[in-house]
Motif scaffolding. Structure first.
Motif, mmCIF file in Angstrom:
data_model
loop_
_atom_site.group_PDB
_atom_site.id
_atom_site.type_symbol
_atom_site.label_atom_id
_atom_site.label_comp_id
_atom_site.label_asym_id
_atom_site.label_seq_id
_atom_site.Cartn_x
_atom_site.Cartn_y
_atom_site.Cartn_z
ATOM 1 N N ARG A 39 15.974 51.223 52.875
ATOM 2 C CA ARG A 39 15.844 50.652 54.225
ATOM 3 C C ARG A 39 15.207 51.659 55.175
ATOM 4 N NH1 ARG A 39 21.055 48.569 53.065
ATOM 5 N NH2 ARG A 39 22.099 50.054 54.447
ATOM 6 N N GLU A 41 11.479 51.899 54.487
ATOM 7 C CA GLU A 41 10.775 50.737 55.023
ATOM 8 C C GLU A 41 10.543 50.893 56.522
ATOM 9 O OE1 GLU A 41 11.949 46.094 55.669
ATOM 10 O OE2 GLU A 41 12.147 46.904 53.634
ATOM 11 N N ALA A 42 11.576 51.338 57.246
ATOM 12 C CA ALA A 42 11.434 51.528 58.694
ATOM 13 C C ALA A 42 10.431 52.624 59.016
ATOM 14 C CB ALA A 42 12.795 51.852 59.308
ATOM 15 N N SER A 76 7.894 53.550 57.129
ATOM 16 C CA SER A 76 6.557 53.030 56.817
ATOM 17 C C SER A 76 6.018 52.219 57.993
ATOM 18 C CB SER A 76 6.610 52.151 55.565
ATOM 19 O OG SER A 76 6.896 52.910 54.413
ATOM 20 N N GLU A 77 6.843 51.339 58.525
ATOM 21 C CA GLU A 77 6.408 50.504 59.644
ATOM 22 C C GLU A 77 6.082 51.347 60.873
ATOM 23 O OE1 GLU A 77 9.587 47.720 60.040
ATOM 24 O OE2 GLU A 77 8.788 46.375 58.485
ATOM 25 N N SER A 78 6.833 52.436 61.075
ATOM 26 C CA SER A 78 6.557 53.307 62.225
ATOM 27 C C SER A 78 5.230 54.036 62.081
ATOM 28 C CB SER A 78 7.692 54.325 62.400
ATOM 29 O OG SER A 78 7.616 55.365 61.438
ATOM 30 N N GLU A 130 2.005 49.140 55.683
ATOM 31 C CA GLU A 130 2.863 48.092 55.143
ATOM 32 C C GLU A 130 4.278 48.620 54.911
ATOM 33 O OE1 GLU A 130 2.053 44.938 54.726
ATOM 34 O OE2 GLU A 130 0.038 45.324 55.517
ATOM 35 N N ALA A 131 5.251 47.746 55.043
ATOM 36 C CA ALA A 131 6.649 48.153 54.934
ATOM 37 C C ALA A 131 6.974 48.755 53.574
ATOM 38 C CB ALA A 131 7.567 46.957 55.205
ATOM 39 N N ASP A 132 6.220 48.369 52.530
ATOM 40 C CA ASP A 132 6.497 48.886 51.186
ATOM 41 C C ASP A 132 5.602 50.070 50.821
ATOM 42 O OD1 ASP A 132 4.102 47.572 50.936
ATOM 43 O OD2 ASP A 132 4.686 46.369 49.196
ATOM 44 N N ASP A 152 7.627 53.035 49.465
ATOM 45 C CA ASP A 152 8.227 52.585 48.213
ATOM 46 C C ASP A 152 7.216 52.711 47.075
ATOM 47 O OD1 ASP A 152 9.649 51.342 46.216
ATOM 48 O OD2 ASP A 152 9.729 49.388 47.159
#
Length: 205
Positions: A12, A15-16, A18-20, A24-26, A29
Motif C-alpha cells: 500500500r 502504491e501511494a 508511486s502515485e506521488s 502508475e500506481a503499480d 511494484d
C-alpha cells in the motif's frame, strides 16, 4: 500472519509513493521484480557505559522500505541537519524508513534515511525490522517520469544484487554505498583517473 500483514502494508505504501511520483500506481511494484521480504529480531542488552558503543553504527538501508516495530525503549536515532534526533517509540505503530533503492527509483525526490541504534544504560531493547527489497535480478534505475531538463538523471542503473554486495563490502559506512552509484561520483572518478594519467605522462617526459 504478521509477515503477510506487513507485506500488505508495504505494498500500500509503494502504491501511494508511486502515485506521488506521477507514475502508475503499480510502477514500484513492477520495478522490484518478484520482491523480497526479510525480517530480523534485534536484541540490544543494557550497557553500563552506552557512550562507548552503538547498537548499530550510522547507515542507510539498502532496501526500498524498512518497516520497524519497536518496544517502549528508545534507541533509534536519525540524522537531521547534522544532529542526531531520537525517534521515541509510539505504542502500536511502525516507523517507516525509506531505503536507498527508493532514492534511486525516485531520482532523489525521496531520500533514504541515515540512522543508527544506541543502547540504554538501564533497559534492554528489542526491535523487529521488516526489510522490503527488490529481487536480486531487478534492474534499479530512476523512473523516466522523474527525469526532465530541471531534474537530470542522478544515478546509474544496476541490479539489486550488485548493490547489495557492495553495501556489505562497505560494512555500514554511512551512505557511501549510494554515493558510489551516483553519476556525479562516477564523473569525479573518471576526472581523477584522467588527471592522474596526464600527470604520469608529464612525469615520464
Amino acid at each position: 500472519m504478521y509477515c503477510r500483514e506487513v507485506r500488505a502494508l508495504a505494498l500500500r505504501l509503494l502504491e501511494a509513493i508511486s502515485e506521488s511520483l506521477g507514475v502508475e500506481a503499480d510502477f514500484l511494484d513492477k520495478a522490484l521484480g518478484k520482491h523480497e521480504q526479510h525480517m530480523a529480531i534485534n536484541y540490544y542488552p543494557k550497557c553500563p557505559n552506552p557512550e562507548l558503543t552503538f547498537g548499530l553504527p550510522a547507515h542507510s538501508d539498502p532496501t526500498v522500505l524498512t518497516l520497524l516495530l519497536q518496544d517502549e525503549v528508545p534507541g533509534l536515532q536519525v540524522l537531521n541537519n547534522g544532529h542526531w534526533i531520537s525517534v521515541n517509540p509510539i505504542p502500536n505503530s511502525f516507523v517507516i524508513n525509506l531505503g536507498d533503492q527508493l532514492q534511486v527509483l525516485s531520482n532523489g525526490r525521496y531520500r533514504s534515511v541515515l540512522h543508527r541504534a544506541v543502547v540504554s544504560s538501564s533497559r534492554a531493547r528489542i526491535s523487529i525490522p521488516t526489510f522490503y527489497c527488490p529481487s536480486p535480478d531487478a534492474v534499479i534505475a530512476p523512473a523516466p517520469a522523474s527525469i526532465d531538463d530541471e531534474h537530470p538523471t542522478l544515478f546509474r542503473s544496476f541490479t539489486y544484487q550488485e548493490y547489495y554486495r557492495k553495501f556489505w563490502d562497505k560494512q555500514l559506512e554511512g551512505n557511501t554505498c549510494l554515493q558510489s552509484f551516483s553519476l556525479a561520483h562516477q564523473q569525479q572518478q573518471e576526472d581523477s583517473q584522467l588527471l592522474e594519467h596526464y600527470t604520469q605522462e608529464e612525469e615520464d617526459l
